[in-house]
Scaffold this active site. Sequence first.
Site, PDB file in Angstrom:
ATOM      1  N   PHE A 199       0.885  -1.145   0.164  1.00 13.01           N
ATOM      2  CA  PHE A 199      -0.044  -0.049  -0.455  1.00 13.01           C
ATOM      3  C   PHE A 199       0.887   1.518  -0.156  1.00 13.01           C
ATOM      4  CE2 PHE A 199       1.183  -0.209   4.524  1.00 13.01           C
ATOM      5  CZ  PHE A 199       0.989   1.744   4.868  1.00 13.01           C
TER       6      PHE A 199
ATOM      7  N   LYS B  47      -1.096  -7.411  -9.387  1.00 11.20           N
ATOM      8  CA  LYS B  47      -1.722  -7.382  -8.051  1.00 11.20           C
ATOM      9  C   LYS B  47      -1.736  -5.991  -7.262  1.00 11.20           C
ATOM     10  CE  LYS B  47      -3.333  -8.163  -5.114  1.00 11.20           C
ATOM     11  NZ  LYS B  47      -3.284  -7.228  -3.574  1.00 11.20           N
TER      12      LYS B  47
ATOM     13  N   GLU C   8      -5.236  -3.744  -2.436  1.00 12.55           N
ATOM     14  CA  GLU C   8      -6.339  -3.067  -1.953  1.00 12.55           C
ATOM     15  C   GLU C   8      -6.743  -2.096  -0.958  1.00 12.55           C
ATOM     16  OE1 GLU C   8      -4.101  -5.368  -0.459  1.00 12.55           O
ATOM     17  OE2 GLU C   8      -5.708  -6.919   1.104  1.00 12.55           O
TER      18      GLU C   8
ATOM     19  N   CYS D 112       9.170   1.762   3.909  1.00  6.92           N
ATOM     20  CA  CYS D 112      10.699   0.655   4.255  1.00  6.92           C
ATOM     21  C   CYS D 112      11.533   0.729   3.991  1.00  6.92           C
ATOM     22  CB  CYS D 112      10.794  -0.801   3.234  1.00  6.92           C
ATOM     23  SG  CYS D 112      10.935  -0.067   1.390  1.00  6.92           S
TER      24      CYS D 112
ATOM     25  N   GLU E 199       9.049  -3.955  12.802  1.00  6.06           N
ATOM     26  CA  GLU E 199       8.766  -3.075  11.993  1.00  6.06           C
ATOM     27  C   GLU E 199       7.470  -2.570  12.597  1.00  6.06           C
ATOM     28  OE1 GLU E 199       7.518  -4.133   8.461  1.00  6.06           O
ATOM     29  OE2 GLU E 199       8.719  -2.531   7.209  1.00  6.06           O
TER      30      GLU E 199
HETATM   31  P1  NAD Z   1       1.620  -6.582   3.201  1.00  3.37           P
HETATM   32  O1  NAD Z   1       2.486  -8.036   3.173  1.00  3.37           O
HETATM   33  O2  NAD Z   1       0.264  -6.774   4.305  1.00  3.37           O
HETATM   34  O3  NAD Z   1       0.346  -6.506   1.405  1.00  3.37           O
HETATM   35  C1  NAD Z   1       1.727  -6.185   0.318  1.00  3.37           C
HETATM   36  C2  NAD Z   1       1.405  -7.433  -0.503  1.00  3.37           C
HETATM   37  O4  NAD Z   1       0.668  -8.603  -0.313  1.00  3.37           O
HETATM   38  C3  NAD Z   1      -1.065  -6.914  -0.810  1.00  3.37           C
HETATM   39  O5  NAD Z   1      -0.849  -6.571  -2.109  1.00  3.37           O
HETATM   40  C4  NAD Z   1      -1.344  -7.221  -0.102  1.00  3.37           C
HETATM   41  O6  NAD Z   1      -3.008  -7.687  -1.131  1.00  3.37           O
HETATM   42  C5  NAD Z   1      -0.820  -8.718  -0.385  1.00  3.37           C
HETATM   43  N1  NAD Z   1      -0.751  -9.963   0.078  1.00  3.37           N
HETATM   44  C6  NAD Z   1      -1.740  -9.461   2.520  1.00  3.37           C
HETATM   45  N2  NAD Z   1      -1.867 -10.496   2.180  1.00  3.37           N
HETATM   46  C7  NAD Z   1      -1.256 -11.020   1.953  1.00  3.37           C
HETATM   47  C8  NAD Z   1      -2.066 -13.266   1.954  1.00  3.37           C
HETATM   48  N3  NAD Z   1      -1.617 -13.729   3.332  1.00  3.37           N
HETATM   49  N4  NAD Z   1      -1.688 -13.913   1.161  1.00  3.37           N
HETATM   50  C9  NAD Z   1      -1.388 -13.185   0.069  1.00  3.37           C
HETATM   51  N5  NAD Z   1      -0.701 -12.149  -0.245  1.00  3.37           N
HETATM   52  C10 NAD Z   1      -1.483 -11.433   0.574  1.00  3.37           C
HETATM   53  O7  NAD Z   1       1.991  -5.200   3.410  1.00  3.37           O
HETATM   54  P2  NAD Z   1       1.942  -4.201   2.946  1.00  3.37           P
HETATM   55  O8  NAD Z   1       1.238  -3.486   4.401  1.00  3.37           O
HETATM   56  O9  NAD Z   1       0.927  -3.357   1.684  1.00  3.37           O
HETATM   57  O10 NAD Z   1       2.884  -2.915   2.967  1.00  3.37           O
HETATM   58  C11 NAD Z   1       3.936  -2.537   4.273  1.00  3.37           C
HETATM   59  C12 NAD Z   1       5.017  -3.120   3.966  1.00  3.37           C
HETATM   60  O11 NAD Z   1       5.429  -3.432   2.937  1.00  3.37           O
HETATM   61  C13 NAD Z   1       5.845  -3.574   5.364  1.00  3.37           C
HETATM   62  O12 NAD Z   1       6.493  -4.171   6.649  1.00  3.37           O
HETATM   63  C14 NAD Z   1       7.041  -2.186   4.644  1.00  3.37           C
HETATM   64  O13 NAD Z   1       8.514  -2.584   5.118  1.00  3.37           O
HETATM   65  C15 NAD Z   1       6.841  -3.191   2.459  1.00  3.37           C
HETATM   66  N6  NAD Z   1       8.013  -2.423   2.040  1.00  3.37           N
HETATM   67  C16 NAD Z   1       8.654  -2.729   1.709  1.00  3.37           C
HETATM   68  C17 NAD Z   1       9.632  -2.135   0.733  1.00  3.37           C
HETATM   69  C18 NAD Z   1      11.012  -3.207   0.325  1.00  3.37           C
HETATM   70  O14 NAD Z   1      11.060  -3.454  -0.709  1.00  3.37           O
HETATM   71  N7  NAD Z   1      11.703  -3.798   0.869  1.00  3.37           N
HETATM   72  C19 NAD Z   1       8.583  -1.254  -0.062  1.00  3.37           C
HETATM   73  C20 NAD Z   1       7.483  -1.402  -0.485  1.00  3.37           C
HETATM   74  C21 NAD Z   1       6.585  -2.163   1.377  1.00  3.37           C
END
Ligand code: NAD
Length: 502
Positions: A152, A176, A179, A284, A386
């Site tokens: 997000f 994808k 959401e 991140c 985090e």
């Molecule tokens: P998230 O892991 O909750 O979601 C990321 C994606 O995974 C979304 O599209 C979501 O729909 C999907 N997803 C969520 N739960 C799932 C499941 N159980 N099974 C399959 N798919 C699933 O992350 P977020 O809250 O959207 O984003 C924040 C996180 O992203 C933080 O931990 C941040 O550090 C990380 N992030 C990392 C980087 C990097 O480059 N390392 C960059 C941006 C964000």
Amino acid sequence: MTKSLPTIQHLINGQLVSGGSRSADVFNPATGQVEKQVLLADKLTVEQAIASAQAAFPAWRNTPPLKRARVMSKLKELLEQHADELCALITAEHGKVLSDAFGELQRGIENVEYASYAPELLKGEHSKNVGPAIDSWSEFQALGVTAGITPFNFPAMVPLWMWPLAVACGNTFVLKPSERDPSSTLRVAELALQAGLPPGVLNVVHGDKEAVDTLLQDPRVKAVSFVGSTPIAEYIYSEGCKHGKRVQALGGAKNHAVLMPDADIGNAVNALMGAAFGSCGERCMAIPLVVAVGDDTAEAVIAGLKTEIAKMKVGPGSDASSDMGPLVTRTHFEKVTAYVNQGVKEGATLLVDGRGVQVAGHAAGYFMGPCLFDNVKPGMTIYQEEIFGPVLGVVRVKSLQDAMDLIDAHEYGNGTCIFTRDGEAARYFTDNIQVGMVGVNVPLPVPVAYHSFGGWKRSLFGDLHAYGPDAVRFYTKRKTITQRWPSAGVREGTVFSFPSSR
Ligand code: NAD
């Protein structure tokens, strides 16, 4: 489901379509109001998107790289022309301040620009006369259908890390997005169609685990790029690999900034303010921990931070005078609040408390003010985990080596930086620290588009980093051709030994 709200659809084969019987609310975090509904794709809908990408692949793969690149150049122009519209969408669903949305969009555009160098990037390697009249070359061929799953916190930039280069390399793509804030991601995809991307080359499906699992399990998908939290990254990596795919899965972070006694404290304070509280800490590469070397350094940075925090304005991202917007959802707001409570309970000293901040006219928004802790120690929950919120902790150590030992012992290794005027210390730090992206007096060392982005340890699962040169390798497979054209009439003898240059 409220009927009167706009519905965000999928983009499959160049058309906006419905698909799946479920949907989710999309909120404006500044008001706490539901503004839209987003469809959540079921397995069948995702399979339609994959089929569309599969059908588009042969013609797109054979489209000359220069023509594919020109679509990217046109897209760059369109993104620049539509920047106001895109940034308003980002702010309305994510909450970040508009200037920050412009920053993320610009970084995304730079990835589109890099993708427009595709003919140069795909030139391959050639060697003449590797043996008698034998030439050999390696070329980099497209994989087929590739997929991306994005978080997000950068709804415009992170998708642009992935699909422009993937398609410029001749692949087709199923994206994808998160959401929670899908509108800007979808709008960028529509602009790509307008730029000349043929239908089916880029498809967008909204959804949750059901959509993601379909992408991970379908044999037509050859590679998956993921950016999100570490538990999900680890799942994506193992599940994708289990199904024979190439996977790069970027996860979470806990980035430490080391502050040396000789640093320019005033500049470091300013840098830390943006790195800790920009985007409400939802980056991140954010800096949630300052490791101060020596108590005097700690006292000086705390004094500077307190002064600057007192000047900060928390408010809606759409208000140009706001420095920091709200957190993304109520659930996340509650999670960050619980971390602050836990920090107090575990004995860290809360110097600035951002809980309970009120923004006039936005009582239901997910606003939290900046929080500053002193005496944060390894083992505390707020040190280990985090938080992804506006919470900055000061950790006190005695030496640079102590600071580095802490960083190296942490499970994450995404980013770090050192503030110093000592070149020797900086060089020792950059040489030895076990982190993937390192800054020297640069708090957010996010690599530019023509380098690659990735952390170490549990911040990245896979071998190749995101975007830049690593991504060209990730989205292509090497084929090496060895060719000989013997002169007519020259009879060659049979050779049973292994061919070599002896
Ligand atoms: P998230 O892991 O909750 O979601 C990321 C994606 O995974 C979304 O599209 C979501 O729909 C999907 N997803 C969520 N739960 C799932 C499941 N159980 N099974 C399959 N798919 C699933 O992350 P977020 O809250 O959207 O984003 C924040 C996180 O992203 C933080 O931990 C941040 O550090 C990380 N992030 C990392 C980087 C990097 O480059 N390392 C960059 C941006 C964000």
